[in-house]
Design a protein around this motif. Structure first.
Motif, PDB file in Angstrom:
ATOM      1  N   VAL A  27       0.797  -1.098   0.058  1.00 17.68           N
ATOM      2  CA  VAL A  27      -0.022   0.014   0.014  1.00 17.68           C
ATOM      3  C   VAL A  27       0.793   1.184   0.142  1.00 17.68           C
ATOM      4  CG1 VAL A  27      -1.978   1.311   1.211  1.00 17.68           C
ATOM      5  CG2 VAL A  27      -1.926  -1.164   1.224  1.00 17.68           C
ATOM      6  N   VAL A  28       0.528   2.078  -1.119  1.00 19.05           N
ATOM      7  CA  VAL A  28       1.486   3.100  -1.286  1.00 19.05           C
ATOM      8  C   VAL A  28       0.799   4.426  -1.056  1.00 19.05           C
ATOM      9  CG1 VAL A  28       3.257   4.586  -2.711  1.00 19.05           C
ATOM     10  CG2 VAL A  28       3.128   2.045  -2.764  1.00 19.05           C
ATOM     11  N   GLY A  29       1.058   5.406  -0.208  1.00 19.23           N
ATOM     12  CA  GLY A  29       0.601   6.647  -0.254  1.00 19.23           C
ATOM     13  C   GLY A  29       1.332   7.716  -0.888  1.00 19.23           C
ATOM     14  N   GLY A  30       0.761   8.639  -1.704  1.00 17.47           N
ATOM     15  CA  GLY A  30       1.104   9.701  -2.433  1.00 17.47           C
ATOM     16  C   GLY A  30       0.234  10.759  -3.085  1.00 17.47           C
ATOM     17  N   TYR A  31       0.696  11.762  -3.720  1.00 21.33           N
ATOM     18  CA  TYR A  31      -0.119  12.528  -4.249  1.00 21.33           C
ATOM     19  C   TYR A  31      -1.171  12.150  -5.423  1.00 21.33           C
ATOM     20  CZ  TYR A  31       4.368  14.742  -3.385  1.00 21.33           C
ATOM     21  OH  TYR A  31       5.713  15.232  -2.319  1.00 21.33           O
ATOM     22  N   ASN A  75      -1.502   1.077  14.022  1.00 23.59           N
ATOM     23  CA  ASN A  75      -2.245   0.089  12.966  1.00 23.59           C
ATOM     24  C   ASN A  75      -2.208   0.781  11.662  1.00 23.59           C
ATOM     25  OD1 ASN A  75      -3.869  -1.722  11.940  1.00 23.59           O
ATOM     26  ND2 ASN A  75      -5.504  -0.692  12.557  1.00 23.59           N
ATOM     27  N   GLN A  76      -1.030   0.838  11.115  1.00 24.65           N
ATOM     28  CA  GLN A  76      -0.849   1.608   9.861  1.00 24.65           C
ATOM     29  C   GLN A  76      -1.111   0.944   8.788  1.00 24.65           C
ATOM     30  OE1 GLN A  76       0.223   4.828   9.475  1.00 24.65           O
ATOM     31  NE2 GLN A  76       1.219   5.106  11.610  1.00 24.65           N
ATOM     32  N   GLU A  77      -1.858   1.742   7.970  1.00 23.30           N
ATOM     33  CA  GLU A  77      -2.557   1.261   6.528  1.00 23.30           C
ATOM     34  C   GLU A  77      -1.471   1.101   5.426  1.00 23.30           C
ATOM     35  OE1 GLU A  77      -5.680   2.759   3.181  1.00 23.30           O
ATOM     36  OE2 GLU A  77      -5.311   3.960   4.889  1.00 23.30           O
ATOM     37  N   LEU A  78      -0.648   2.319   5.410  1.00 25.49           N
ATOM     38  CA  LEU A  78       0.558   2.261   4.417  1.00 25.49           C
ATOM     39  C   LEU A  78       1.633   1.634   4.738  1.00 25.49           C
ATOM     40  CD1 LEU A  78       0.121   6.310   3.937  1.00 25.49           C
ATOM     41  CD2 LEU A  78      -1.117   4.504   2.822  1.00 25.49           C
ATOM     42  N   ASP A  79       2.451   1.116   3.751  1.00 27.25           N
ATOM     43  CA  ASP A  79       3.703   0.367   3.480  1.00 27.25           C
ATOM     44  C   ASP A  79       4.702   1.234   3.164  1.00 27.25           C
ATOM     45  OD1 ASP A  79       2.739  -2.132   4.417  1.00 27.25           O
ATOM     46  OD2 ASP A  79       1.786  -2.036   2.351  1.00 27.25           O
ATOM     47  N   GLY A  95       8.846   9.134  14.054  1.00 23.93           N
ATOM     48  CA  GLY A  95       9.025   7.767  14.234  1.00 23.93           C
ATOM     49  C   GLY A  95       8.106   6.812  13.226  1.00 23.93           C
ATOM     50  N   PHE A  96       7.315   7.351  12.293  1.00 19.81           N
ATOM     51  CA  PHE A  96       6.714   6.843  11.266  1.00 19.81           C
ATOM     52  C   PHE A  96       7.434   6.028  10.363  1.00 19.81           C
ATOM     53  CE2 PHE A  96       3.473  10.155  12.953  1.00 19.81           C
ATOM     54  CZ  PHE A  96       2.795   9.283  13.741  1.00 19.81           C
ATOM     55  N   CYS A  97       8.779   6.407   9.876  1.00 20.37           N
ATOM     56  CA  CYS A  97       9.360   5.741   8.864  1.00 20.37           C
ATOM     57  C   CYS A  97      10.465   4.612   9.371  1.00 20.37           C
ATOM     58  CB  CYS A  97      10.482   6.850   8.364  1.00 20.37           C
ATOM     59  SG  CYS A  97       9.433   8.074   7.624  1.00 20.37           S
ATOM     60  N   ALA A  98      10.227   3.578   8.934  1.00 23.48           N
ATOM     61  CA  ALA A  98      11.111   2.413   9.308  1.00 23.48           C
ATOM     62  C   ALA A  98      12.357   2.414   8.796  1.00 23.48           C
ATOM     63  CB  ALA A  98      10.445   0.828   8.801  1.00 23.48           C
ATOM     64  N   PRO A  99      13.315   1.711   9.260  1.00 23.02           N
ATOM     65  CA  PRO A  99      14.711   1.462   8.870  1.00 23.02           C
ATOM     66  C   PRO A  99      14.771   1.208   7.366  1.00 23.02           C
ATOM     67  CG  PRO A  99      14.490   0.448  10.938  1.00 23.02           C
ATOM     68  CD  PRO A  99      13.172   0.839  10.661  1.00 23.02           C
ATOM     69  N   ALA A 256       9.839  13.143  -1.444  1.00 23.05           N
ATOM     70  CA  ALA A 256      10.450  12.032  -0.666  1.00 23.05           C
ATOM     71  C   ALA A 256       9.602  10.811  -0.213  1.00 23.05           C
ATOM     72  CB  ALA A 256      10.913  12.935   0.811  1.00 23.05           C
ATOM     73  N   ALA A 257      10.384   9.762   0.154  1.00 18.41           N
ATOM     74  CA  ALA A 257       9.709   8.475   0.354  1.00 18.41           C
ATOM     75  C   ALA A 257      10.392   7.760   1.724  1.00 18.41           C
ATOM     76  CB  ALA A 257       9.916   7.663  -0.916  1.00 18.41           C
ATOM     77  N   CYS A 258       9.550   7.205   2.335  1.00 18.55           N
ATOM     78  CA  CYS A 258      10.089   6.373   3.115  1.00 18.55           C
ATOM     79  C   CYS A 258       9.220   4.837   3.518  1.00 18.55           C
ATOM     80  CB  CYS A 258      10.176   7.042   4.629  1.00 18.55           C
ATOM     81  SG  CYS A 258       8.820   7.105   5.667  1.00 18.55           S
ATOM     82  N   PRO A 259       9.756   4.006   4.001  1.00 21.94           N
ATOM     83  CA  PRO A 259       9.090   2.766   4.549  1.00 21.94           C
ATOM     84  C   PRO A 259       8.412   2.933   5.496  1.00 21.94           C
ATOM     85  CG  PRO A 259      11.314   2.367   4.721  1.00 21.94           C
ATOM     86  CD  PRO A 259      11.136   3.879   4.300  1.00 21.94           C
ATOM     87  N   VAL A 260       7.175   2.481   5.852  1.00 21.93           N
ATOM     88  CA  VAL A 260       6.344   2.945   6.981  1.00 21.93           C
ATOM     89  C   VAL A 260       6.601   1.806   8.233  1.00 21.93           C
ATOM     90  CG1 VAL A 260       3.743   3.518   8.119  1.00 21.93           C
ATOM     91  CG2 VAL A 260       4.838   4.400   5.612  1.00 21.93           C
ATOM     92  N   VAL A 261       6.690   2.046   9.220  1.00 23.99           N
ATOM     93  CA  VAL A 261       6.739   1.403  10.567  1.00 23.99           C
ATOM     94  C   VAL A 261       5.527   0.259  10.380  1.00 23.99           C
ATOM     95  CG1 VAL A 261       8.219   2.796  11.899  1.00 23.99           C
ATOM     96  CG2 VAL A 261       5.674   2.939  12.047  1.00 23.99           C
ATOM     97  N   GLU A 262       5.879  -0.743  10.997  1.00 23.03           N
ATOM     98  CA  GLU A 262       4.748  -1.918  11.205  1.00 23.03           C
ATOM     99  C   GLU A 262       4.190  -2.316   9.781  1.00 23.03           C
ATOM    100  OE1 GLU A 262       1.568   0.475  13.060  1.00 23.03           O
ATOM    101  OE2 GLU A 262       2.898   0.946  14.827  1.00 23.03           O
ATOM    102  N   SER A 263       4.939  -2.189   8.875  1.00 18.91           N
ATOM    103  CA  SER A 263       4.448  -2.693   7.489  1.00 18.91           C
ATOM    104  C   SER A 263       4.626  -4.346   7.629  1.00 18.91           C
ATOM    105  CB  SER A 263       5.396  -2.349   6.493  1.00 18.91           C
ATOM    106  OG  SER A 263       5.264  -3.275   5.266  1.00 18.91           O
TER     107      SER A 263
END
Length: 343
Positions: A27-31, A75-79, A95-99, A256-263
């Protein structure tokens, strides 16, 4: 034979269902708008094919998708999330961006695009001047060349600058502060110049890109502070628009992009970001979105590069702002802008 055929057909159908169920979903969130179209029609299909994954897209501007991350904490929807650089700094800090894994494509990215520990720029936009070339030629004016030109009385009533809740307006405030002895940590000089010297020239502080285009096309304005990508889109309609880089430097605005935590698909999320950084996808983003490549190996045509920040020389001359200072103060600055600048 019929029972055998039916049994084989049933087994085949069951296998297809099981395969579909086993396939990962990213699941990708963007413009929204042209970016969503680009993703769905040009970018996603190849990645889905090579990674055996289905991609769902959640459209929203940067403010909306940052709010989505905050509302869905735990409970994140986005990956994967794609935001402007300012909101991305916030998302990473909160803290919403994962390593983020750093594969081969990462090594070819300009240092300016390496935003935070877990986020990265995927496209450069420059904030500078958009101007009507025919109007300037008719008046015998040279193209705008300095942020100080915003004070020039000849632009009275034919200049538009987005307000501070738009990144282009925020960049203008910061550059006026810097050129007056201040900066992000001392914003007072910027407000003084904006209120006393720049605002009198402004016809309207226009936040909408669509309405800004209309102001140009209706000949109500000849000059604006805007993005290189927006300028390209306007010029693509046939309007005589051109982008000019201030001599003090255009300000970098990044997608910019980042992987989301809890994916539940962290590896796929990281691989998708690496995919966005590949030269091939970078060229597609440049062509459709008007964003300059962050990957040094991406090659643009002369026509594509004419509007966009491209190549080491232009990228090195872009001005980076201090989001760690801006973000905690932005709400207060917005209120002050309403009182002092757009009064």
């Amino acid at each position: 034979m019929k029972p055998v055929i039916m049994a084989l057909a049933a087994a085949s159908s069951l296998l297809a269902v099981q395969t579909a169920q086993a396939q990962d979903t990213l699941v990708v969130g963007g413009y929204g708008g042209s970016f969503e179209t680009l993703m769905k029609e040009v970018v996603f299909p190849e990645f889905e094919k090579t990674h055996d994954v289905t991609i769902q897209f959640v459209a929203g501007n940067s403010t909306e998708n940052l709010a989505r991350l905050q509302a869905q904490k735990g409970n994140q929807e986005l990956d994967v999330v794609i935001l402007d650089d300012g909101p991305m700094y916030q998302a990473d800090a909160l803290g919403f961006c994962a390593p983020m894994s750093k594969a081969a494509a990462f090594d070819d990215v300009y240092d300016l695009a390496k935003l935070g520990p877990n986020s990265i720029g995927i496209g450069f936009v420059a904030t500078g001047f958009t101007y009507n070339t025919e109007w300037f030629e008719r008046e015998g004016w040279d193209p705008p060349a300095s942020w100080e030109d915003l004070k020039d009385p000849k632009y009275e009533g034919i200049l538009s600058i987005p307000p501070i809740n738009n990144t282009y307006g925020l960049h203008t405030l910061i550059m006026m502060a810097r050129l007056s002895g201040g900066g992000e940590k001392d914003i007072d000089p910027g407000f003084e110049v904006m209120a006393d010297d720049v605002a009198p020239n402004v016809l309207v502080f226009e936040p909408s890109s669509g309405k800004m285009s209309e102001l140009f096309q209706s000949q109500e304005i000849a000059l604006s502070i805007w993005g290189s990508g927006r300028t390209k889109s306007l010029a693509d309609t046939g309007f005589p628009a051109k982008f000019a880089y201030p001599k003090e430097g255009a300000v970098a605005l990044m997608l910019a992009a980042c992987p989301v935590v809890e994916s539940n698909v962290p590896e796929v999320a990281n691989e998708f970001i690496q995919y966005l950084l590949t030269p091939e996808v970078q060229v597609k983003l440049a062509d459709v979105m008007g964003s300059g490549p962050v990957n040094r190996k991406a090659e643009l045509t002369e026509e594509q590069a004419s509007f966009l920040p491209y190549g080491p020389e232009q990228i090195e001359n872009l001005v980076a702002v201090d989001w760690d200072t801006i973000n905690p103060n932005r709400e207060e600055w917005t209120k002050r802008w309403a009182r002092e600048v757009e009064r």
